[in-house]
Design an enzyme around this catalytic site. Structure first.
Site, PDB file in Angstrom:
ATOM      1  N   ASP A 105       0.909  -1.190  -0.051  1.00  0.00           N
ATOM      2  CA  ASP A 105       0.072   0.137  -0.081  1.00  0.00           C
ATOM      3  C   ASP A 105       0.896   1.075   0.028  1.00  0.00           C
ATOM      4  O   ASP A 105       0.315   2.458  -0.185  1.00  0.00           O
ATOM      5  CB  ASP A 105      -0.785   0.016   1.048  1.00  0.00           C
ATOM      6  N   ASP A 141      -0.937  -6.075  -0.235  1.00  0.00           N
ATOM      7  CA  ASP A 141      -1.497  -5.661   0.943  1.00  0.00           C
ATOM      8  C   ASP A 141      -2.988  -5.379   1.212  1.00  0.00           C
ATOM      9  O   ASP A 141      -3.688  -5.039   0.049  1.00  0.00           O
ATOM     10  CB  ASP A 141      -0.954  -4.099   1.153  1.00  0.00           C
ATOM     11  N   GLU A 157       9.038  -4.242  10.753  1.00  0.00           N
ATOM     12  CA  GLU A 157       9.664  -3.001  10.060  1.00  0.00           C
ATOM     13  C   GLU A 157      10.104  -2.128  11.316  1.00  0.00           C
ATOM     14  O   GLU A 157       9.259  -1.840  12.351  1.00  0.00           O
ATOM     15  CB  GLU A 157       8.276  -2.432   9.258  1.00  0.00           C
TER      16      GLU A 157
END
Length: 290
Positions: free
Chosen positions: A67, A106, A205
């Site tokens: 995304d 995503d 992340e």
């Protein structure tokens, strides 16, 4: 035999042709990690278009239709504004442009959080309309029941914990996560819960490096880092960041090219050729046949 799509690079047009199925599979990716170790790290990059997918496919095990396209393709300020229709259109393009990599799409913000049933409807539509192999969703322990619900119904899931861009408004920014003991414990718990629920891979992340190492050792599925640790079972970057398309990139990005500078130089050369009337040249125009 299966009908897939290839690109004719001479014309940039997609043509359906029968080809043997040669894609990597979700179980093959999951099986990379054995007894907590991954001998061959998982290579993953984002892709948003058919042509870019074609270029990346031979080098990557997984292509993520992230995304992040909201920012790098559409110029949006956050991924929160990305729509399901955007993800489906780009996901289908990436599937058409690739033949080897596992394509993951995503799920955009607001299309899966309300309930497992909502997530299933969204994910089923994504897989049906794109031909992708799996979906990715952001979130921790609270979404473990959703992951379990999807996996039990035949939808492969990649989890995403740590810095979760869809939650930027709640997090207050894009800074590294896990600096405090409490936050690190929460992220580790999230990783364990999502992995235990059946995710076949986990993106971690923007977390401090020791935490990334701890997560890698704590879960059975491959851990794919982005701003995490070289000890992860694989790595992913946003392709536009990796290619140097933007002046500013996160600290964890390594630029493997400076493509923006080369595009700028090519555009300048083109503009100069047009203004000087040196383009098109004789070899680039059509003359009447004798």
């Amino acid at each position: 035999m299966s009908t897939t799509y290839t690109l004719d690079t001479a014309t940039s047009r997609a043509h359906p042709v029968p080809e043997p199925v040669r894609r990597l599979t979700v179980p093959a990716i999951a099986a990379r990690k054995v007894a907590g170790q991954t001998a061959e790290p998982v290579v993953m990059l984002t892709a948003y278009t058919a042509r870019m997918a074609q270029l990346l496919d031979r080098h990557c095990d997984m292509l993520l239709v992230g995304d992040s396209l909201g920012q790098v393709i559409y110029g949006l300020d956050t991924t929160v504004r990305v729509t399901l229709e955007m993800m489906i259109a780009h996901g289908a393009a990436v599937v058409r442009g690739s033949y080897r990599a596992v394509v993951v799409v995503d799920l955009p913000f607001g299309t899966y959080e309300a309930s497992p049933e909502q997530a299933f409807a969204t994910a089923a539509r994504v897989l049906r309309e794109t031909g992708a192999a799996a979906v990715k969703l952001e979130g921790g322990e609270v979404l473990a029941p959703t992951v379990r619900f999807l996996v039990a119904r035949g939808i492969p899931v990649v989890g995403h914990v740590g810095l979760t861009p869809q939650a930027v408004n709640a997090l207050g920014g894009y800074g590294a996560r896990g600096r405090s003991e409490a936050e690190a414990a929460k992220i580790l718990g999230d990783a364990r819960a999502i992995a235990a629920a059946g995710a076949f891979a986990l993106v971690v992340e923007g977390v401090v490096e020791p935490l990334a190492r701890e997560i890698q050792g704590a879960v059975a599925c491959p851990v794919i880092g982005i701003g995490a640790s070289a000890a992860c079972d694989g790595q992913v970057l946003v392709i536009d960041d990796m290619l140097g398309m933007f002046e500013r990139v996160p600290r964890f990005v390594r630029r493997f090219d400076s493509l923006a500078e080369r595009i700028d130089a090519a555009a300048a050369a083109y503009a100069a050729a047009v203004r000087s009337r040196s383009f098109p040249a004789e070899a680039e125009i059509y003359r009447p046949k004798p």
